[in-house]
Every structure is written in structure tokens, then in C-alpha cells.
Design an enzyme around this catalytic site. Structure first.
Site, short mmCIF file in Angstrom:
data_model
loop_
_atom_site.label_atom_id
_atom_site.label_comp_id
_atom_site.label_asym_id
_atom_site.label_seq_id
_atom_site.Cartn_x
_atom_site.Cartn_y
_atom_site.Cartn_z
CB CYS A 5 -2.71 -31.04 14.07
SG CYS A 5 -1.41 -29.90 13.52
CG ASP A 28 5.99 -44.99 14.59
OD1 ASP A 28 6.43 -44.05 13.92
OD2 ASP A 28 5.19 -45.86 14.12
N GLY A 88 10.48 -39.97 1.68
CA GLY A 88 9.62 -41.01 2.27
C GLY A 88 8.73 -40.51 3.39
CG HIS A 95 7.37 -37.06 11.99
ND1 HIS A 95 6.66 -36.50 10.94
CD2 HIS A 95 7.76 -38.27 11.56
CE1 HIS A 95 6.62 -37.35 9.93
NE2 HIS A 95 7.30 -38.44 10.26
CG HIS A 97 10.96 -41.54 12.46
ND1 HIS A 97 9.92 -42.43 12.43
CD2 HIS A 97 10.75 -40.69 11.42
CE1 HIS A 97 9.11 -42.13 11.41
NE2 HIS A 97 9.59 -41.08 10.78
P1 5GP Z 1 6.98 -40.67 8.12
O1 5GP Z 1 6.89 -41.79 7.11
O2 5GP Z 1 6.04 -39.55 7.78
O3 5GP Z 1 8.38 -40.22 8.37
O4 5GP Z 1 6.54 -41.30 9.50
C1 5GP Z 1 5.22 -41.31 9.96
C2 5GP Z 1 5.20 -42.23 11.17
O5 5GP Z 1 4.01 -41.99 11.86
C3 5GP Z 1 5.21 -43.72 10.82
O6 5GP Z 1 6.34 -44.34 11.45
C4 5GP Z 1 3.88 -44.24 11.36
O7 5GP Z 1 3.98 -45.53 11.93
C5 5GP Z 1 3.52 -43.19 12.39
N1 5GP Z 1 2.09 -42.99 12.60
C6 5GP Z 1 1.15 -42.78 11.63
N2 5GP Z 1 -0.06 -42.60 12.19
C7 5GP Z 1 0.12 -42.68 13.53
C8 5GP Z 1 -0.77 -42.58 14.65
O8 5GP Z 1 -1.98 -42.35 14.52
N3 5GP Z 1 -0.24 -42.74 15.88
C9 5GP Z 1 1.10 -42.98 16.07
N4 5GP Z 1 1.52 -43.12 17.34
N5 5GP Z 1 1.96 -43.08 15.05
C10 5GP Z 1 1.48 -42.94 13.80
ZN ZN Z 2 -0.05 -30.97 12.00
#
Ligand code: 5GP
Ligand code: ZN
Length: 111
Positions: A5, A28, A88, A95, A97
Site C-alpha cells: 500500500c 521485485d 510462504g 500479489h 509473482h
Molecule cells: P511473498 O513472499 O509475500 O509471496 O512475496 C513478497 C515479495 O515482495 C518478495 O519476493 C520480496 O522480494 C518482495 N518485496 C518485499 N519488499 C519489497 C519492496 O519494498 N519493494 C519491492 N519491489 N519488492 C519487495
Molecule cells: Zn496493502
């Protein structure tokens, strides 16, 4: 306010790939493949599990547009969405990926 957000609000900078009124795609920060883009709705939903189907429908179309913009439609790509603790998920804002730019493997899961 969650970290994504804050990205939507411009409080945290991002490298934007594509954006429209309702969705944002950005690189990412810690890529797992040559191309690793995160695709989010601008509105906050904790995960896929609690997101209305019509939002997912709109998001599908946006994901396809992101793949076009990245030029990976022909070479292929993978979409992943992690849900909750066992899924995970680290950031509690829906989101997808998008992984591409090289062969990203055949397994559906890894530890
Ligand atoms: P999750 O583990 O929740 O599926 O993925 C979260 C993703 O967000 C991770 O791949 C991590 O590298 C990415 N991420 C976390 N913080 C940030 C940020 O501040 N900026 C960007 N661009 N990616 C982020
Ligand atoms: Zn949010």
C-alpha cells in the site's frame, strides 16, 4: 499501512513495469529469475483467498498485458501467488509473482 500500500501511495519507490487505475506491476526487489515482476491490485486484499472473483478476473487481463509489455508471451512465464503461512506469503497484500526471462523450472513447489 502495508508495504505494498505504501508502494501504491508512492511512499516507497518502485520500478514500475505497467500501471492502470486499479493495478500496478513493478520489479521485485529480490528477484528469483531474470524477470521477476510483482502484480498487485491498488486496493488492499490480504491474499488471493479473500479477493473477490471479479477483481481476480480484471487482474487476469492486466497480467496478460504485463506479459505483453515484458515480451515474454512467446517464451513463457510462471505466475505464483503465495497464500498465508504455509503458502510462504510474507507481504499480506495480494500479489502475483511473474517469473520469466529464462527457464524457471518445472516443479510446482520447493522448500
Ligand atoms: P511473498 O513472499 O509475500 O509471496 O512475496 C513478497 C515479495 O515482495 C518478495 O519476493 C520480496 O522480494 C518482495 N518485496 C518485499 N519488499 C519489497 C519492496 O519494498 N519493494 C519491492 N519491489 N519488492 C519487495
Ligand atoms: Zn496493502
Amino acid at each position: 499501512m502495508c508495504i505494498f500500500c505504501k508502494i501504491v501511495g508512492g511512499e516507497i519507490p518502485n520500478k514500475t513495469v505497467l500501471e492502470n487505475d486499479n493495478f500496478l506491476a513493478f520489479e521485485d526487489i529480490n528477484p528469483s529469475a531474470k524477470v521477476h515482476v510483482l502484480i498487485i491490485p491498488k486496493a488492499h486484499y490480504d491474499s488471493f483467498d479473500v479477493t473477490p472473483p471479479e477483481i481476480i478476473g480484471e487482474m487476469t487481463s492486466f497480467v496478460q498485458d504485463v506479459a505483453s509489455k515484458l515480451g515474454v508471451k512467446e517464451s513463457g512465464y510462471r505466475i505464483i501467488t503465495n497464500i498465508g503461512k504455509h503458502g510462504g506469503q510474507e507481504v499480506p497484500h495480494l500479489h502475483f509473482h511473474l517469473l520469466a526471462g529464462e527457464y524457471v523450472g518445472r516443479l510446482v513447489g520447493q522448500k
